[in-house]
Design an enzyme around this catalytic site. Structure first.
Site, PDB file in Angstrom:
ATOM      1  N   CYS A  85       0.846  -1.191   0.000  1.00 48.97           N
ATOM      2  CA  CYS A  85       0.000   0.000   0.000  1.00 48.97           C
ATOM      3  C   CYS A  85       0.882   1.242   0.000  1.00 48.97           C
ATOM      4  O   CYS A  85       1.791   1.367   0.829  1.00 48.97           O
ATOM      5  CB  CYS A  85      -0.901  -0.010   1.236  1.00 48.97           C
ATOM      6  SG  CYS A  85      -1.872   1.488   1.429  1.00 48.97           S
ATOM      7  N   CYS A 134      -7.535  -0.804   1.307  1.00 43.67           N
ATOM      8  CA  CYS A 134      -6.509  -1.367   2.187  1.00 43.67           C
ATOM      9  C   CYS A 134      -7.117  -1.554   3.574  1.00 43.67           C
ATOM     10  O   CYS A 134      -7.710  -0.625   4.124  1.00 43.67           O
ATOM     11  CB  CYS A 134      -5.316  -0.422   2.253  1.00 43.67           C
ATOM     12  SG  CYS A 134      -4.116  -0.866   3.531  1.00 43.67           S
ATOM     13  N   CYS A 137      -5.244   1.006   6.362  1.00 45.87           N
ATOM     14  CA  CYS A 137      -5.386   2.462   6.395  1.00 45.87           C
ATOM     15  C   CYS A 137      -6.671   2.942   5.744  1.00 45.87           C
ATOM     16  O   CYS A 137      -6.968   4.131   5.758  1.00 45.87           O
ATOM     17  CB  CYS A 137      -4.183   3.141   5.746  1.00 45.87           C
ATOM     18  SG  CYS A 137      -4.124   2.969   3.953  1.00 45.87           S
ATOM     19  N   CYS A 157      -8.721  -4.864 -10.050  1.00 49.32           N
ATOM     20  CA  CYS A 157      -8.254  -3.802 -10.939  1.00 49.32           C
ATOM     21  C   CYS A 157      -7.784  -2.651 -10.052  1.00 49.32           C
ATOM     22  O   CYS A 157      -8.594  -1.937  -9.465  1.00 49.32           O
ATOM     23  CB  CYS A 157      -9.410  -3.382 -11.841  1.00 49.32           C
ATOM     24  SG  CYS A 157      -8.952  -2.166 -13.065  1.00 49.32           S
TER      25      CYS A 157
HETATM   26 ZN   LIG Z   1      -2.824   1.084   3.483  1.00 48.93          ZN
END
Ligand SMILES: [Zn+2]
Length: 178
Positions: A85, A134, A137, A157
């Site tokens: 991320c 994610c 976060c 995607c």
């Molecule tokens: Zn993250």
């Protein structure tokens, strides 16, 4: 703190939330931020995200933006490694699960680990899609569709700008992948 000062702080907090990624050229407000200005899961204010992230990463992760197809860094990346991320560094995807989708966005048939991403219904822009974020976060990554290859039949995607690639030679915080 008197009332004037309090309303000033509230306006400041509201302004910095609204202007998250688009107001980069404006002078950043200094001084302590209001507690209401923080994001629960990661304890980072939109102000801090804006300062920490490159413009495109902020646009995608924090404003659910989408980069133009074939414009990102990783849609054509064939190196072995892990995709983390861009916001918080959590391991999200693995090059072993990446495939050629022809869409111009990095595409994976599964996340590195199921718990790395969250999926939720997204009906914006008159389309029924499943948004992928994610799990650490809350940053927006992209969408998942059911027209992917075997074995899962899924196509994650994902925006390149939401990812940071770590080639296999570098270790990723001791996380193991199978
Ligand atoms: Zn993250």
């Amino acid at each position: 703190m008197n009332n004037n000062m309090l309303s000033f702080m509230l306006v400041l907090a509201a302004t910095s939330m609204l202007g998250a990624c688009s107001a980069q050229d404006e002078a950043a407000p200094t001084g302590p931020l209001n507690a209401a200005d923080t994001v629960a899961q990661v304890n980072k204010s939109e102000e801090e995200w804006r300062e920490a992230l490159p413009h495109m990463a902020c646009f995608v992760l924090r404003e659910k933006g989408t980069e133009r197809a074939f414009s990102g860094e990783y849609w054509d990346n064939h190196e072995k490694g892990h995709y983390q991320c861009a916001g918080c560094g959590q391991a999200l995807f693995d090059s072993d699960h990446k495939f050629e989708s022809g869409t111009g966005w990095p595409s994976f048939f599964q996340p590195a680990e199921g718990s790395a991403v969250l999926e939720k219904e997204d009906e914006s822009y008159g389309m029924r899609r499943v948004e992928v974020t994610c799990s650490a976060c809350g940053g927006h990554l992209g969408h998942v569709f059911e027209d992917g290859p075997r074995p899962t039949g899924l196509r994650y995607c994902i925006n390149s700008a939401a990812l940071e690639f770590a080639p296999d030679s570098t270790s990723v915080k001791g996380v193991r992948y199978d």
